[in-house]
Motif scaffolding. Structure first.
Motif, PDB file in Angstrom:
ATOM      1  N   THR A 120       0.491  24.058 -10.933  1.00 34.61           N
ATOM      2  CA  THR A 120       0.541  22.646 -11.312  1.00 34.61           C
ATOM      3  C   THR A 120       1.532  21.900 -10.432  1.00 34.61           C
ATOM      4  N   ARG A 121       1.121  20.716  -9.997  1.00 36.36           N
ATOM      5  CA  ARG A 121       1.961  19.872  -9.153  1.00 36.36           C
ATOM      6  C   ARG A 121       2.073  18.480  -9.774  1.00 36.36           C
ATOM      7  N   ARG A 122       3.179  17.783  -9.452  1.00 38.78           N
ATOM      8  CA  ARG A 122       3.359  16.388  -9.853  1.00 38.78           C
ATOM      9  C   ARG A 122       3.683  15.558  -8.615  1.00 38.78           C
ATOM     10  N   LEU A 123       3.181  14.338  -8.555  1.00 36.80           N
ATOM     11  CA  LEU A 123       3.510  13.406  -7.492  1.00 36.80           C
ATOM     12  C   LEU A 123       4.704  12.580  -7.949  1.00 36.80           C
ATOM     13  N   LEU A 124       5.845  12.767  -7.299  1.00 36.76           N
ATOM     14  CA  LEU A 124       7.090  12.108  -7.688  1.00 36.76           C
ATOM     15  C   LEU A 124       7.717  11.508  -6.434  1.00 36.76           C
ATOM     16  N   GLY A 125       7.824  10.209  -6.366  1.00 37.19           N
ATOM     17  CA  GLY A 125       8.360   9.624  -5.144  1.00 37.19           C
ATOM     18  C   GLY A 125       8.446   8.123  -5.178  1.00 37.19           C
ATOM     19  N   VAL A 126       8.041   7.501  -4.033  1.00 37.50           N
ATOM     20  CA  VAL A 126       8.251   6.074  -3.856  1.00 37.50           C
ATOM     21  C   VAL A 126       7.048   5.440  -3.176  1.00 37.50           C
ATOM     22  N   ASN A 127       7.028   4.116  -3.222  1.00 34.40           N
ATOM     23  CA  ASN A 127       6.118   3.310  -2.422  1.00 34.40           C
ATOM     24  C   ASN A 127       6.849   2.836  -1.172  1.00 34.40           C
ATOM     25  N   ARG A 128       6.106   2.726  -0.059  1.00 36.91           N
ATOM     26  CA  ARG A 128       6.682   2.191   1.183  1.00 36.91           C
ATOM     27  C   ARG A 128       5.857   0.974   1.578  1.00 36.91           C
ATOM     28  N   SER A 129       6.235  -0.184   1.022  1.00 38.08           N
ATOM     29  CA  SER A 129       5.467  -1.405   1.227  1.00 38.08           C
ATOM     30  C   SER A 129       5.643  -1.957   2.642  1.00 38.08           C
ATOM     31  N   GLY A 130       4.697  -2.764   3.067  1.00 35.19           N
ATOM     32  CA  GLY A 130       4.753  -3.410   4.374  1.00 35.19           C
ATOM     33  C   GLY A 130       3.411  -3.451   5.071  1.00 35.19           C
ATOM     34  N   GLY A 131       2.694  -2.332   5.035  1.00 30.87           N
ATOM     35  CA  GLY A 131       1.415  -2.250   5.725  1.00 30.87           C
ATOM     36  C   GLY A 131       0.350  -3.149   5.151  1.00 30.87           C
ATOM     37  N   GLU A 132       0.590  -3.686   3.952  1.00 31.97           N
ATOM     38  CA  GLU A 132      -0.389  -4.582   3.329  1.00 31.97           C
ATOM     39  C   GLU A 132      -0.197  -6.037   3.741  1.00 31.97           C
ATOM     40  N   PHE A 133       1.031  -6.441   4.129  1.00 30.63           N
ATOM     41  CA  PHE A 133       1.259  -7.866   4.359  1.00 30.63           C
ATOM     42  C   PHE A 133       1.766  -8.232   5.753  1.00 30.63           C
ATOM     43  N   MET A 134       2.498  -7.348   6.417  1.00 28.58           N
ATOM     44  CA  MET A 134       3.077  -7.721   7.706  1.00 28.58           C
ATOM     45  C   MET A 134       2.000  -8.098   8.726  1.00 28.58           C
ATOM     46  N   CYS A 135       0.938  -7.325   8.794  1.00 26.44           N
ATOM     47  CA  CYS A 135      -0.093  -7.539   9.817  1.00 26.44           C
ATOM     48  C   CYS A 135      -0.853  -8.836   9.592  1.00 26.44           C
ATOM     49  N   VAL A 136      -1.193  -9.141   8.356  1.00 27.54           N
ATOM     50  CA  VAL A 136      -1.968 -10.356   8.088  1.00 27.54           C
ATOM     51  C   VAL A 136      -1.109 -11.601   8.279  1.00 27.54           C
ATOM     52  N   GLN A 137       0.211 -11.428   8.224  1.00 24.87           N
ATOM     53  CA  GLN A 137       1.138 -12.523   8.480  1.00 24.87           C
ATOM     54  C   GLN A 137       1.551 -12.595   9.952  1.00 24.87           C
ATOM     55  N   GLY A 138       1.014 -11.698  10.777  1.00 26.18           N
ATOM     56  CA  GLY A 138       1.299 -11.719  12.203  1.00 26.18           C
ATOM     57  C   GLY A 138       2.702 -11.287  12.554  1.00 26.18           C
ATOM     58  N   ARG A 139       3.287 -10.401  11.725  1.00 27.80           N
ATOM     59  CA  ARG A 139       4.695 -10.037  11.918  1.00 27.80           C
ATOM     60  C   ARG A 139       4.901  -8.568  12.274  1.00 27.80           C
ATOM     61  N   GLY A 140       3.837  -7.813  12.454  1.00 24.35           N
ATOM     62  CA  GLY A 140       3.981  -6.397  12.760  1.00 24.35           C
ATOM     63  C   GLY A 140       3.048  -5.571  11.906  1.00 24.35           C
TER      64      GLY A 140
END
Length: 490
Positions: free
Chosen positions: A172-192
């Motif tokens: 049995t495994r559990r997913l325990l961690g974090v989100n790494r935001s940025g890839g959803e908004f930087m590109c559409v805003q022309g910032r990377g």
């Protein structure tokens, strides 16, 4: 989760007496070339303030965005800056690229300036990092690592077995961690492509919290390379950047979860995040025009790597557009012409079919309605999955409707009794961690998975932010998650 607005610092005005330049030296020509060079100079100084500048030279592979970090050692306080998005936390100063100067080719340079206050002494910083990599330091060859068994050092291949996630050996495994935001908004805003560094050091900092999972939000228009996106951040460039981050996450033994966050389709109804037809905010449901193609492409990209998990759509909210809960759940699963939504919707079944149509058998997550906070009829409307590798996704913040143990016991527990359940986002807008402490306690007691939102250095008051520095320095909110993960996995 929605995102804080971008802040822009005012440009400097006025002039001061020039007192000469104080420049940090770079390495000599006889040494091995540094990965990057930074020249720091004090161009003018007056009673309680001074003007400074940095010149950054990139000596490694081309980058689509950059972030320079250094520490003031003499009590200086940043007040204004230009040619970069400047910020200061304690003694640490960060200068992040703007939309117009993020691209930095090999051998290219960029300059930015600032004004700061000082008293006593105006000590010059001596240590600089570009996207987490030390500058002005000769790069010595790394020793060749001993070969390792990927099955031992890398993340596991996960599959749903009853109501558990298990690895290839059945553990049995559990997913325990974090989100790494940025890839959803930087590109559409022309910032990377990403917000802040995604180099090895910054990913290692996540692993140092004893996280075993990183969720990576994506933008469908950027992945597909649609014409409204800056080509520097679209198509192959975007895909390769995502693949690079996935590889770094895996290299540190963590499971990458690639997730579709922002999509095409114009929605101006109840709770609309924006009026834009483009993928510039959270829409109530995925669109049939592009989302199935997005998932077919993502699945083809990663189908030979079953350690990668697919999260179909961030936070559906068809319930805000439709008049009944039944209509909302029907829209969620079946898509089509949904009441209150002006574009043709791709339902969860459409997206499962798109993934499985490629031959990919990777674990798939599907979040419920009400911004993934409502799973009350998830089992009733569960999409059919020919691979039998489907789990439920759920999000919770202290301001959500289902945010107490009574609701969790009545709506989550029945789902978790039948299928694996992953809380893809947990957080609170108080900059504290009392609420997520309760969430983690309940999920621990049920053997379930959870991921904190988010590993970004935003102002915590504008959205839950786990860190104040990409070296893993936690906010008060982040301290709760970090200490809990270390207690579980230390």
């Amino acid at each position: 989760m929605r995102h804080p607005p971008r802040s822009v610092l005012a440009a400097v005005a006025g002039a001061a007496a020039l007192i000469g330049s104080v420049t940090v030296p770079v390495v000599t020509a006889s040494a091995a070339a540094p990965a990057c060079s930074v020249e720091y100079s004090v161009t003018s100084q007056w009673g309680s303030g001074f003007q400074g500048a940095v010149k950054i030279t990139n000596n490694t592979a081309a980058m689509s965005s950059w972030s320079l970090g250094f520490d003031f050692a003499g009590g200086q306080e940043l007040t204004q800056g230009w040619n970069a998005r400047w910020s200061q936390s304690g003694t640490t100063v960060t200068a992040a690229s703007e939309s117009y100067n993020g691209s930095l080719a090999t051998g290219a340079s960029v300059s930015a300036g600032f004004i700061a206050s000082w008293s006593g002494s105006n000590t010059v910083p001596t240590s600089f990092k570009l996207n987490g990599t030390s500058c002005n330091t000769a790069v010595e060859p790394s020793p060749t690592p001993e070969p390792t068994d990927p099955a031992e050092s890398g993340p596991p291949v996960l599959r749903a077995s009853g109501n558990k996630l298990v690895d290839a050996g059945g553990a049995t495994r559990r997913l325990l961690g974090v989100n790494r935001s940025g890839g959803e908004f930087m590109c559409v805003q022309g910032r990377g492509v990403f917000d802040g560094p995604v180099d090895d050091a910054s990913v290692k900092a996540i692993a140092d919290w004893k996280a075993n999972t990183v969720r990576i939000p994506l933008n469908e228009e950027c992945w597909l390379g649609l014409s409204n996106i800056d080509p520097a951040y679209a198509g192959a460039n975007y895909i390769n950047a995502v693949k690079g981050l996935v590889a770094k996450v895996k290299a540190h033994g963590m499971t990458p979860v690639v997730e579709l966050h922002w999509t095409h389709g114009q929605y101006t109804g109840n709770s609309a995040g924006c009026s834009d037809v483009h993928a510039s905010c959270q829409k109530p449901m995925p669109d049939m025009q592009y989302t199935p193609s997005f998932w077919a492409s993502v699945a083809n990209t990663f189908k030979n790597d079953r350690t990668v998990v697919f999260d179909l759509f961030n936070e559906p909210y068809p319930d805000r557009a439709t008049s009944t809960t039944t209509q909302a759940w029907q829209c969620w699963r079946d898509g089509g012409s949904c009441p209150g939504i002006g574009y043709e919707v791709a339902g969860m079944q459409d997206l499962v079919d798109s993934v499985r149509g490629t031959g990919a058998t990777n674990l798939v997550l599907a979040g419920g309605i009400a911004y993934s906070n409502d799973l009350s009829q998830w089992l009733t409307y569960k999409p059919a999955d020919p691979a039998g590798n489907l789990a439920a996704a759920w999000h919770v913040y202290n301001f959500n409707t289902c945010a107490d143990e009574s609701c969790w016991n009545s709506t989550l527990a029945p789902v978790a009794a039948q299928v694996p359940l992953v809380a893809g986002e947990i957080g609170e807008n108080t900059c504290a961690h009392g609420f997520i402490d309760q969430v983690m306690k309940w999920f621990d007691s049920h053997g379930l998975s959870y991921l904190g939102w988010t590993w970004n250095t935003w102002d915590c008051s504008s959205g839950p932010s786990l860190i104040s520095g990409y070296d893993g320095t936690p906010t008060a909110f982040g301290t709760g998650l970090r200490d809990h993960l270390r207690a579980l996995n230390g």
